[in-house]
Write a protein that holds these residues in place. Structure first.
Motif: not given
Length: 112
Positions: A81, A84, A88
Motif C-alpha cells: 500500500t 502504490i 501512483f
C-alpha cells in the motif's frame, strides 16, 4: 504543474481525490471481516483448547501459525500500500501522510 505533467498523470490519477479520513482500521469492512467472516476460525481455535482430546502444545502451535500467517499478510499489504501510494498517488497513504494526493508526481519527476 505543467501541461505535459498533467497529461502524463491522467492515466494514473484518474481525477480521484483521497479518501479523506475513511481509511484506517475501524471501517464497516473491518467489522464484517472480524465479526462475521472469521467466526469459523474463532470456533476452530476455541475447540483446540476446550474439546477432547486436548493437546495444548499442538493448539499453541496452530495459534502461532495463524498469527504468523496473518502478520505476514498484513505487513506485506501495508508495504504494498505504501509503495502504490508513493508511485501512483504522489505520497504516503493515510494515516502516514497527509489527506489526499499531493501535487507532485514522483513517477514522472525525472522529466521536469
Amino acid at each position: 504543474m505543467s501541461a505535459l505533467a498533467a497529461t502524463l498523470a491522467e492515466p494514473l490519477y484518474h481525477g480521484y481525490s483521497g479518501t479523506e479520513g475513511v481509511t484506517g482500521f475501524p471501517n464497516v469492512g473491518t467489522y464484517l471481516i472480524f465479526g462475521v467472516v472469521l467466526v469459523p476460525i474463532y470456533v476452530m481455535v476455541i475447540s483446540w483448547f476446550v474439546s477432547e482430546p486436548r493437546d495444548t502444545k499442538t493448539g499453541l502451535l496452530g495459534v502461532s501459525y495463524l498469527i504468523g500467517i496473518a502478520a505476514q499478510m498484513w505487513i506485506g499489504m501495508f508495504i504494498l500500500t505504501v509503495i502504490i501510494g508513493v508511485l501512483f498517488f504522489g505520497g504516503l497513504p493515510e494515516p502516514l501522510g497527509s489527506h489526499g494526493p499531493t501535487d507532485s508526481i514522483p513517477i514522472f519527476g525525472f522529466l521536469f
